[in-house]
Design an enzyme around this catalytic site. Structure first.
Site, PDB file in Angstrom:
ATOM      1  N   ASP A  15       0.788  -1.242   0.000  1.00 12.88           N
ATOM      2  CA  ASP A  15       0.000   0.000   0.000  1.00 12.88           C
ATOM      3  C   ASP A  15       0.823   1.297   0.000  1.00 12.88           C
ATOM      4  O   ASP A  15       0.512   2.231   0.750  1.00 12.88           O
ATOM      5  CB  ASP A  15      -0.970   0.009   1.198  1.00 12.88           C
ATOM      6  N   LYS A 113      -6.926  -5.006  -3.057  1.00 10.44           N
ATOM      7  CA  LYS A 113      -7.677  -5.556  -1.932  1.00 10.44           C
ATOM      8  C   LYS A 113      -8.612  -4.497  -1.381  1.00 10.44           C
ATOM      9  O   LYS A 113      -8.379  -3.303  -1.544  1.00 10.44           O
ATOM     10  CB  LYS A 113      -6.736  -6.064  -0.833  1.00 10.44           C
ATOM     11  N   CYS A 158      -1.894  -2.801   7.648  1.00 10.11           N
ATOM     12  CA  CYS A 158      -1.793  -3.745   6.522  1.00 10.11           C
ATOM     13  C   CYS A 158      -0.487  -4.528   6.503  1.00 10.11           C
ATOM     14  O   CYS A 158      -0.483  -5.709   6.139  1.00 10.11           O
ATOM     15  CB  CYS A 158      -2.057  -3.016   5.219  1.00 10.11           C
TER      16      CYS A 158
HETATM   17  C1  VGL Z   1      -4.664   0.574   5.717  1.00  8.91           C
HETATM   18  C2  VGL Z   1      -6.251   1.435   7.122  1.00  8.91           C
HETATM   19  C3  VGL Z   1      -7.208   1.311   6.140  1.00  8.91           C
HETATM   20  C4  VGL Z   1      -3.231   0.190   5.508  1.00  8.91           C
HETATM   21  C5  VGL Z   1      -5.600   0.431   4.726  1.00  8.91           C
HETATM   22  O1  VGL Z   1      -2.778   0.108   4.359  1.00  8.91           O
HETATM   23  O2  VGL Z   1      -2.526  -0.041   6.528  1.00  8.91           O
HETATM   24  N1  VGL Z   1      -4.995   1.056   6.915  1.00  8.91           N
HETATM   25  N2  VGL Z   1      -6.876   0.806   4.947  1.00  8.91           N
END
Ligand code: VGL
Ligand code: ZN
Length: 210
Positions: A15, A113, A158
């Site tokens: 991410d 995702k 994540c």
């Molecule tokens: C994430 C919160 C919501 C992350 C993704 O990538 O850690 N955290 N969505």
């Protein structure tokens, strides 16, 4: 130094998207600081998978989808507790795009995702209902991967959930801690570090590799 085994090691970059970097909708403090290190790691690993948080508008994890609720509150949903977030990583928006400094051409696979409107997914392996697989386990097994190195955002969500699931799925897991940054909500970074150690996930620094 730690030796990278080209056939059985893989780098999972979690991410590294604009919304998790400075100026983004769910900015992780220091998020963009990891981009250069992640780039060096991507050069060192022959096999790289990127994940991309990829939510439809009105996603269940958005506080804005729950009248009267605020970001960072926790609610109960069908599959258990769910933290609410600011709207982020909405499909096909600039916020969902990878940080411009990330050389995405080096990735073998981009795994999206969180696309189910009613189900969040922190982990790259299993969604937050803890039952729905993303398919990554099968991909890694077919490729002969035995050890997953992790970097990215956010360390305490994540990245940590993915590392724990990597262990659960039978892979060795190593988190490159200085190639991550944490949201750190109510001590979540320290809690994640404890959970990772308990799960047998090794924590290293990038200098051990590159
Ligand atoms: C994430 C919160 C919501 C992350 C993704 O990538 O850690 N955290 N969505
Ligand atoms: Zn998300």
């Amino acid at each position: 130094m730690l030796e990278i085994h080209p056939e059985t090691d893989l780098l999972l970059v979690v991410d590294v998207q604009n919304d998790f970097c400075e100026g983004g909708r769910l900015a992780v403090p220091g998020g963009s600081e990891i981009v250069a290190t992640v780039g060096r790691l991507m050069d060192a690993f022959p096999h790289v998978v990127l994940t991309q948080d990829w939510h439809p508008p009105g996603h269940l994890s958005f506080a804005s989808s729950h009248p009267g609720r605020q970001p960072f509150e926790q609610i109960e949903v069908a599959y258990g507790p769910q933290t609410l977030w600011p709207d982020h990583c909405v499909q096909d928006t600039a916020g969902a795009a990878f940080h411009p400094g990330l050389d995405t051409a080096k990735a073998d696979l981009v795994l999206r995702k969180g696309a189910d409107p009613a189900l969040d997914s922190y982990s790259a392996f299993v969604e937050n209902d803890r039952r729905t697989p993303t398919g990554l386990t099968g991909y890694l097994r077919e490729k002969g991967v035995e050890r997953v190195f992790l970097a990215g955002l956010a360390f305490d969500y994540c990245v940590a959930w993915s590392a724990e699931d990597a262990r659960r799925e039978g892979f060795a897991a190593v988190v490159i801690e200085d190639a991550c940054r944490a949201i750190d909500l109510a001590g979540s970074a320290a809690a994640a570090r404890d959970r990772l150690s308990a799960a047998g996930v090794r924590l290293i620094r990038a200098a051990a590799l590159v």
